[in-house]
Design an enzyme around this catalytic site. Structure first.
Site, PDB file in Angstrom:
ATOM      1  N   LYS A 177       0.825  -1.211   0.000  1.00 33.46           N
ATOM      2  CA  LYS A 177       0.000   0.000   0.000  1.00 33.46           C
ATOM      3  C   LYS A 177       0.856   1.257   0.000  1.00 33.46           C
ATOM      4  CE  LYS A 177      -0.840   0.396   4.970  1.00 33.46           C
ATOM      5  NZ  LYS A 177      -0.239   1.574   5.481  1.00 33.46           N
ATOM      6  N   LYS A 184       1.229 -11.030  11.316  1.00 30.44           N
ATOM      7  CA  LYS A 184       1.503 -11.029  12.764  1.00 30.44           C
ATOM      8  C   LYS A 184       1.054 -12.368  13.345  1.00 30.44           C
ATOM      9  CE  LYS A 184       0.728  -6.062  13.455  1.00 30.44           C
ATOM     10  NZ  LYS A 184       1.859  -5.417  14.069  1.00 30.44           N
ATOM     11  N   ASP A 206      -4.882   4.735   5.812  1.00 35.36           N
ATOM     12  CA  ASP A 206      -3.623   4.148   6.266  1.00 35.36           C
ATOM     13  C   ASP A 206      -3.848   2.909   7.139  1.00 35.36           C
ATOM     14  OD1 ASP A 206      -0.736   4.250   6.628  1.00 35.36           O
ATOM     15  OD2 ASP A 206      -1.150   4.838   8.695  1.00 35.36           O
ATOM     16  N   HIS A 221      -5.637  -2.707   7.493  1.00 31.30           N
ATOM     17  CA  HIS A 221      -5.362  -3.493   8.707  1.00 31.30           C
ATOM     18  C   HIS A 221      -6.615  -3.775   9.543  1.00 31.30           C
ATOM     19  CE1 HIS A 221      -1.391  -2.517   7.535  1.00 31.30           C
ATOM     20  NE2 HIS A 221      -1.253  -1.392   8.207  1.00 31.30           N
TER      21      HIS A 221
HETATM   22  C1  BG6 Z   1       1.515   0.910   8.765  1.00 29.87           C
HETATM   23  C2  BG6 Z   1       0.972   2.314   8.791  1.00 29.87           C
HETATM   24  O1  BG6 Z   1       0.919   0.166   7.745  1.00 29.87           O
HETATM   25  O2  BG6 Z   1       1.242   0.301  10.029  1.00 29.87           O
HETATM   26  C3  BG6 Z   1       1.576   3.105   9.923  1.00 29.87           C
HETATM   27  O3  BG6 Z   1       1.268   2.921   7.549  1.00 29.87           O
HETATM   28  C4  BG6 Z   1       1.379   2.394  11.239  1.00 29.87           C
HETATM   29  O4  BG6 Z   1       1.004   4.395  10.005  1.00 29.87           O
HETATM   30  C5  BG6 Z   1       1.860   0.957  11.118  1.00 29.87           C
HETATM   31  O5  BG6 Z   1       2.124   3.093  12.228  1.00 29.87           O
HETATM   32  C6  BG6 Z   1       1.518   0.169  12.364  1.00 29.87           C
HETATM   33  O6  BG6 Z   1       2.099  -1.112  12.293  1.00 29.87           O
HETATM   34  P1  BG6 Z   1       2.298  -1.987  13.620  1.00 29.87           P
HETATM   35  O7  BG6 Z   1       2.822  -3.306  13.130  1.00 29.87           O
HETATM   36  O8  BG6 Z   1       3.262  -1.241  14.485  1.00 29.87           O
HETATM   37  O9  BG6 Z   1       0.927  -2.094  14.266  1.00 29.87           O
END
Ligand code: BG6
Length: 441
Positions: free
Chosen positions: A97, A131, A183, A188
């Site tokens: 992305k 994860k 984002d 996610h």
């Molecule tokens: C990324 C986002 O995809 O995921 C970021 O672009 C975010 O903004 C990050 O901080 C968070 O990832 P994780 O693994 O720390 O939850």
């Protein structure tokens, strides 16, 4: 950078991120020696020749092209890979992305990549799916008979998904264009939602899991334009500055020409799922004869000391809660009612059954990307988003963004280091529920 400089970066990273007990100099030497660094203006045909020497010709070696590039470059790169004969029928392309900024632009990207790569060669990466704890959701749900029979809307009151970060937008320039909706939510958080809400896949085939996720995305009720301001809250953090602490606000972190809106810089960094079992009812312990009419279990059980959901004359009590800690301190916590020890009758107390993965599994937990990159090489697409999933997610998210863009409602300002705008508390309380942020540890 020269190849040697780049190999130094690789070596430093291995030393930093891989536990000392796994350091084997010969293996690391061999690993870093395969890195080379080539600068290429991908939109200019002239540079592409240099890649030739870097790719080995052995047909047994998997060719995976990982494109972490601006959205308008996916298509030309795919085309050059074919034109310059780097593409093979068994090559893979990983695309990261932003895969567009709305449905229309994501369709364009998918069409552009599909000119060269078949869907079974395309790996749309969302690192949340790599994860360990996110994959564990599947094990928790489908491998434990305790949960599966009650994992449905008759028994689950609601689900809270919390992704809280202490980091700010910082210097990541793209963030101001994208915002938290694009984002984090479009990808996610919707993926987490899919894994919580989907039906068991019919097999372990990559498409079986993705079919089930797609059904969830397609079942999401669209939030109508007029509802968006009632059902969503957007926030932006402001900085704090005192004698002891000083944190930038969002506007302070933007370059001067971009001052303009993000759930970052909260009090803690947490990724959590909280599942409230017990449909809109509290759980108490009472003889069956005391269960009010309408209680789902009143007709069916004669065990007076089973904890059952009902509304007591004394008022509501919280339902059973299951908290899945995705990160940090990965684990699962189930809040249980037990009898308070000692005389004095049947007094109940809520206590956690708390499982910490770190304590249970001594081995190091692999980073999400390790698992995903290995899956690319092995040709396993299970944990990658299929085109129809991506597009269904955009379709749900787009109307929210459009309503925000058209709205004159102010963005809610909150102080960096707190749990976000107070309007988000009102949002859930209007629904008769509360955020359980205190329980997230
Ligand atoms: C990324 C986002 O995809 O995921 C970021 O672009 C975010 O903004 C990050 O901080 C968070 O990832 P994780 O693994 O720390 O939850």
């Amino acid at each position: 950078m020269s190849d040697a400089d780049f190999q130094k970066v690789a070596r430093t990273s291995v030393n930093e991120f891989v536990g000392k007990e796994y350091h084997d100099k010969a293996v690391i030497d061999r690993f870093v020696s395969i890195f080379s660094y080539i600068v290429n203006d991908v939109s200019n045909e002239a540079g592409w020749g240099d890649l030739k020497g870097a790719l080995r010709e052995d047909p047994k070696i998997v060719r995976a092209f990982y494109l972490a590039v601006a959205p308008n470059l996916f298509e030309p790169i795919a085309e050059y890979l074919a034109k310059k004969k780097f593409y093979r029928r068994d090559s893979r392309v990983v695309i990261e992305k932003p895969l567009g900024h709305d449905l229309e632009s994501s369709v364009e990207i998918n069409d552009g990549v599909a000119k060269i790569f078949r869907e079974d060669q395309v790996y749309r990466i969302d690192h949340y799916l790599g994860k360990e704890t996110v994959q564990n959701l599947l094990a928790l749900r489908f491998a434990n008979m305790l949960f599966e029979p009650i994992w449905n809307s008759a028994h689950i009151d609601h689900v809270q998904i919390t992704v809280a970060e202490t980091v700010g937008a910082g210097t990541r320039g793209y963030y101001d264009e994208s915002g938290a909706l694009r984002d984090m939510i479009q990808n996610h958080m919707l993926q987490l939602l899919c894994l919580v809400a989907m039906e068991p896949p019919a097999s372990d085939d990559a498409n079986a899991l993705r079919d089930e996720k797609l059904k969830v995305l397609r079942s999401l009720k669209p939030i109508a334009n007029g509802e968006v301001s009632k059902m969503t809250v957007r926030g932006q953090y402001r900085g704090i500055s005192s004698e002891t602490v000083s944190v930038n606000g969002y506007q302070d972190e933007l370059p001067d020409d971009k001052k303009g809106v993000a759930r970052k810089r909260l009090s803690r960094s947490k990724r959590r799922l909280k599942i409230g079992v017990g449909r809109a009812c509290p759980f108490i312990c009472a003889p069956a004869s005391a269960w009010p009419s309408g209680c789902p279990r009143s007709a069916s059980s004669s065990n007076p000391f089973l904890i059952r959901s009902l509304i007591t004359p004394k008022g509501r009590r919280d339902p059973i809660r299951l908290i899945i800690r995705l990160q940090p301190d990965e684990g699962v916590k189930l809040m249980m009612m037990i009898k308070d020890p000692g005389p004095g009758g049947m007094r109940l107390r809520e206590v956690p059954l708390n499982l910490s993965f770190a304590q249970t599994f001594a081995e190091r937990t692999p980073e999400a990307y390790e698992r995903l990159l290995l899956d690319v090489i092995r040709g396993n697409q299970t944990l990658f988003m299929r085109r129809d999933e991506l597009e269904a997610a955009w379709k749900w998210v787009d109307p929210i963004r459009e309503a925000w863009e058209a709205s004159s409602d102010p963005t809610q300002i909150y102080t960096a280091g707190t749990w976000g705008p107070t309007a988000s508390i009102a949002l859930i309380e209007r629904d008769g529920r509360t955020w359980h942020e205190d329980e997230l540890t």
